[in-house]
Design a protein around this motif. Structure first.
Motif, PDB file in Angstrom:
ATOM      1  N   MET A 176      -5.298  13.858 -58.424  1.00 13.91           N
ATOM      2  CA  MET A 176      -5.500  14.616 -59.633  1.00 13.91           C
ATOM      3  C   MET A 176      -6.167  13.713 -60.666  1.00 13.91           C
ATOM      4  N   LYS A 177      -7.034  14.311 -61.454  1.00 12.08           N
ATOM      5  CA  LYS A 177      -7.700  13.539 -62.504  1.00 12.08           C
ATOM      6  C   LYS A 177      -7.510  14.265 -63.826  1.00 12.08           C
ATOM      7  N   LYS A 178      -7.157  13.509 -64.855  1.00 13.72           N
ATOM      8  CA  LYS A 178      -6.979  14.072 -66.192  1.00 13.72           C
ATOM      9  C   LYS A 178      -7.549  13.099 -67.205  1.00 13.72           C
ATOM     10  N   THR A 179      -8.132  13.643 -68.267  1.00 12.33           N
ATOM     11  CA  THR A 179      -8.700  12.816 -69.321  1.00 12.33           C
ATOM     12  C   THR A 179      -7.871  12.976 -70.590  1.00 12.33           C
ATOM     13  N   TYR A 180      -7.532  11.826 -71.182  1.00 13.93           N
ATOM     14  CA  TYR A 180      -6.781  11.796 -72.432  1.00 13.93           C
ATOM     15  C   TYR A 180      -7.678  11.241 -73.524  1.00 13.93           C
ATOM     16  N   SER A 181      -7.560  11.795 -74.725  1.00 10.51           N
ATOM     17  CA  SER A 181      -8.277  11.285 -75.892  1.00 10.51           C
ATOM     18  C   SER A 181      -7.356  10.321 -76.618  1.00 10.51           C
ATOM     19  N   VAL A 182      -7.835   9.089 -76.815  1.00  8.22           N
ATOM     20  CA  VAL A 182      -6.999   8.040 -77.407  1.00  8.22           C
ATOM     21  C   VAL A 182      -7.723   7.432 -78.608  1.00  8.22           C
ATOM     22  N   THR A 183      -6.999   7.307 -79.713  1.00  5.16           N
ATOM     23  CA  THR A 183      -7.557   6.690 -80.913  1.00  5.16           C
ATOM     24  C   THR A 183      -6.967   5.299 -81.099  1.00  5.16           C
ATOM     25  N   VAL A 228      -4.391  -0.657 -72.690  1.00  2.00           N
ATOM     26  CA  VAL A 228      -4.067   0.740 -72.420  1.00  2.00           C
ATOM     27  C   VAL A 228      -4.125   1.017 -70.914  1.00  2.00           C
ATOM     28  N   SER A 229      -5.151   0.504 -70.243  1.00  2.00           N
ATOM     29  CA  SER A 229      -5.287   0.703 -68.800  1.00  2.00           C
ATOM     30  C   SER A 229      -4.106   0.113 -68.045  1.00  2.00           C
ATOM     31  N   ALA A 248       1.656   9.246 -73.131  1.00  2.00           N
ATOM     32  CA  ALA A 248       1.609   8.948 -74.570  1.00  2.00           C
ATOM     33  C   ALA A 248       2.483   7.737 -74.899  1.00  2.00           C
ATOM     34  N   ALA A 249       3.656   7.643 -74.260  1.00  2.00           N
ATOM     35  CA  ALA A 249       4.548   6.504 -74.491  1.00  2.00           C
ATOM     36  C   ALA A 249       3.919   5.209 -73.988  1.00  2.00           C
ATOM     37  N   ALA A 250       3.230   5.274 -72.851  1.00  2.00           N
ATOM     38  CA  ALA A 250       2.565   4.088 -72.308  1.00  2.00           C
ATOM     39  C   ALA A 250       1.438   3.630 -73.235  1.00  2.00           C
ATOM     40  N   VAL A 251       0.689   4.585 -73.770  1.00  2.00           N
ATOM     41  CA  VAL A 251      -0.395   4.256 -74.701  1.00  2.00           C
ATOM     42  C   VAL A 251       0.184   3.607 -75.959  1.00  2.00           C
ATOM     43  N   ASP A 252       1.283   4.156 -76.464  1.00  2.00           N
ATOM     44  CA  ASP A 252       1.939   3.592 -77.651  1.00  2.00           C
ATOM     45  C   ASP A 252       2.457   2.187 -77.371  1.00  2.00           C
ATOM     46  N   GLN A 269      -2.965   5.907 -80.008  1.00  2.00           N
ATOM     47  CA  GLN A 269      -2.313   7.200 -79.966  1.00  2.00           C
ATOM     48  C   GLN A 269      -3.120   8.193 -79.159  1.00  2.00           C
ATOM     49  N   VAL A 270      -2.418   8.977 -78.333  1.00  2.00           N
ATOM     50  CA  VAL A 270      -3.046  10.086 -77.615  1.00  2.00           C
ATOM     51  C   VAL A 270      -3.150  11.252 -78.591  1.00  2.00           C
ATOM     52  N   VAL A 271      -4.340  11.833 -78.699  1.00  2.00           N
ATOM     53  CA  VAL A 271      -4.545  12.991 -79.568  1.00  2.00           C
ATOM     54  C   VAL A 271      -4.990  14.177 -78.734  1.00  2.00           C
TER      55      VAL A 271
END
Length: 71
Positions: free
Chosen positions: A1-8, A19-20, A58-62, A68-70
């Motif tokens: 599965m592939k999903k794209t997240y927007s991160v600021t 982040v990776s 989102a927790a991993a990005v934080d 932040q995931v937006v």
């Protein structure tokens, strides 16, 4: 599965690497690719063997830093 997240909040390659690394540590994640937009909203493409919990991503990005995931 592939999903794209927007991160600021990402401004450089080090940010993208942090982040990776955090997302890559989640169960089922096979790969993470970042299209870095320094100072803007970057696209983080995650390939996984099963659907991921958006809250866990989102927790991993934080955890990686001041990012932040937006939606």
């Amino acid at each position: 599965m592939k999903k794209t997240y927007s991160v600021t909040g990402m401004t450089c390659g080090h940010c993208a690497g942090a982040v990776s690394e955090e997302i890559g540590a989640l169960d089922g994640v096979e790969s993470v690719e970042v299209d870095l937009v320094a100072g803007g909203t970057s696209a983080v493409h995650v390939t996984s063997s099963a659907p991921l919990d958006d809250a866990a991503v989102a927790a991993a990005v934080d955890e990686a830093g001041n990012y932040q995931v937006v939606s």
